[in-house]
Design an enzyme around this catalytic site. Structure first.
Site, PDB file in Angstrom:
ATOM      1  N   ASP A  17       0.851  -1.186   0.000  1.00 22.87           N
ATOM      2  CA  ASP A  17       0.000   0.000   0.000  1.00 22.87           C
ATOM      3  C   ASP A  17       0.889   1.239   0.000  1.00 22.87           C
ATOM      4  OD1 ASP A  17      -1.683   2.130   0.654  1.00 22.87           O
ATOM      5  OD2 ASP A  17      -2.674   1.080   2.299  1.00 22.87           O
ATOM      6  N   ILE A  18       0.849   2.019  -1.067  1.00 19.18           N
ATOM      7  CA  ILE A  18       1.725   3.180  -1.193  1.00 19.18           C
ATOM      8  C   ILE A  18       1.480   4.208  -0.086  1.00 19.18           C
ATOM      9  CG2 ILE A  18       0.270   4.531  -2.768  1.00 19.18           C
ATOM     10  CD1 ILE A  18       2.972   5.119  -4.316  1.00 19.18           C
ATOM     11  N   ASN A  31      -6.250  12.418 -11.410  1.00 16.71           N
ATOM     12  CA  ASN A  31      -6.993  12.777 -12.614  1.00 16.71           C
ATOM     13  C   ASN A  31      -6.803  14.272 -12.842  1.00 16.71           C
ATOM     14  OD1 ASN A  31      -9.082  14.235 -11.136  1.00 16.71           O
ATOM     15  ND2 ASN A  31      -9.881  12.237 -10.558  1.00 16.71           N
ATOM     16  N   GLY A  39      -9.267   4.257  -6.912  1.00 14.82           N
ATOM     17  CA  GLY A  39      -7.942   3.642  -6.924  1.00 14.82           C
ATOM     18  C   GLY A  39      -6.959   4.309  -5.991  1.00 14.82           C
ATOM     19  N   VAL A  40      -5.712   4.421  -6.469  1.00 12.73           N
ATOM     20  CA  VAL A  40      -4.647   4.998  -5.654  1.00 12.73           C
ATOM     21  C   VAL A  40      -4.942   6.470  -5.339  1.00 12.73           C
ATOM     22  CG1 VAL A  40      -3.104   5.688  -7.540  1.00 12.73           C
ATOM     23  CG2 VAL A  40      -2.145   5.073  -5.337  1.00 12.73           C
ATOM     24  N   ASP A  41      -5.566   7.181  -6.267  1.00 16.77           N
ATOM     25  CA  ASP A  41      -5.905   8.590  -6.062  1.00 16.77           C
ATOM     26  C   ASP A  41      -6.809   8.749  -4.839  1.00 16.77           C
ATOM     27  OD1 ASP A  41      -6.125  11.340  -6.534  1.00 16.77           O
ATOM     28  OD2 ASP A  41      -7.548  11.115  -8.166  1.00 16.77           O
ATOM     29  N   SER A 128      -1.636   4.581 -14.524  1.00 14.03           N
ATOM     30  CA  SER A 128      -2.520   4.317 -15.675  1.00 14.03           C
ATOM     31  C   SER A 128      -2.899   2.853 -15.886  1.00 14.03           C
ATOM     32  CB  SER A 128      -1.937   4.876 -16.986  1.00 14.03           C
ATOM     33  OG  SER A 128      -2.063   6.274 -17.021  1.00 14.03           O
ATOM     34  N   THR A 129      -2.460   1.940 -15.021  1.00 14.40           N
ATOM     35  CA  THR A 129      -2.732   0.513 -15.271  1.00 14.40           C
ATOM     36  C   THR A 129      -4.043   0.021 -14.670  1.00 14.40           C
ATOM     37  OG1 THR A 129      -1.492  -0.234 -13.328  1.00 14.40           O
ATOM     38  CG2 THR A 129      -0.271  -0.030 -15.410  1.00 14.40           C
TER      39      THR A 129
END
Length: 186
Positions: A17-18, A31, A39-41, A128-129
């Protein structure tokens, strides 16, 4: 964990987990609105708290958001980092709209901004994945090429650690394999 040494910089890949990574800079796959998302954002905005969103709103007022391939910096709020660098990756449209170059720009602009802010360590997600559907193997190749080029062209950047933090097993496997193959620094 897999790692490789390029000049004075160590490039590592880890799964996790970043938002828990104690790097000087955590990178957000944002975005264009900079107002959070999925997601991560979404995870970074939730874990970092309202200060990140407040600074993102100020950036929007000044420049109208963040364009694809560009990067902006904010506080890290409650995250175990000094800064968050937000970059907007490309949506995959079959590779006919310059998606690889746009993704390369995400990494290059983020690395330059990290160096400008005197970061010694930076943690990247797999930009982007997810919902942007960039093919994972091509995204890993592009990301690692961008890092390799940056290190070669900016030996005085001050970046000692570059981490790729993979949330899912597939990205983790792909990045580990790419690092085992090695990166070329000329």
């Amino acid at each position: 964990m897999e790692e490789i040494k390029l000049q004075t910089t160590t490039v590592k890949v880890l799964q996790g987990d970043i938002t828990k990574v104690a790097a000087d800079v955590i990178v957000n796959a944002a975005n264009t609105s900079l107002l959070g998302g999925g997601g991560v954002d979404g995870a970074i905005h939730r874990a970092g708290g309202k200060r990140i969103l407040e600074e993102c709103r100020k950036i929007r007022e000044q420049q109208g958001g963040c364009q694809v391939g560009e990067a902006v910096v904010t506080t890290a709020g409650n995250l175990p980092a000094s800064f968050v660098i937000h970059t907007v990756g490309p949506v995959w449209n079959g590779g006919t709209n310059g998606e690889e170059q746009k993704l390369m720009n995400c990494y290059a602009n983020t690395l330059h901004l990290a160096s400008k802010n005197q970061a010694r360590s930076i943690a990247f997600p797999n930009i982007s994945t997810g919902i942007y559907r960039f093919p994972k193997a091509l995204a890993a190749k592009t990301a690692l090429e961008a890092v390799s080029t940056f290190i070669r062209c900016n030996p005085e950047s001050g970046l000692e650690q570059i981490w790729f933090v993979c949330f899912d097993e597939e990205n983790y496997r792909i990045y580990r394999e790419r690092l085992r193959e090695g990166l070329e620094i000329e």
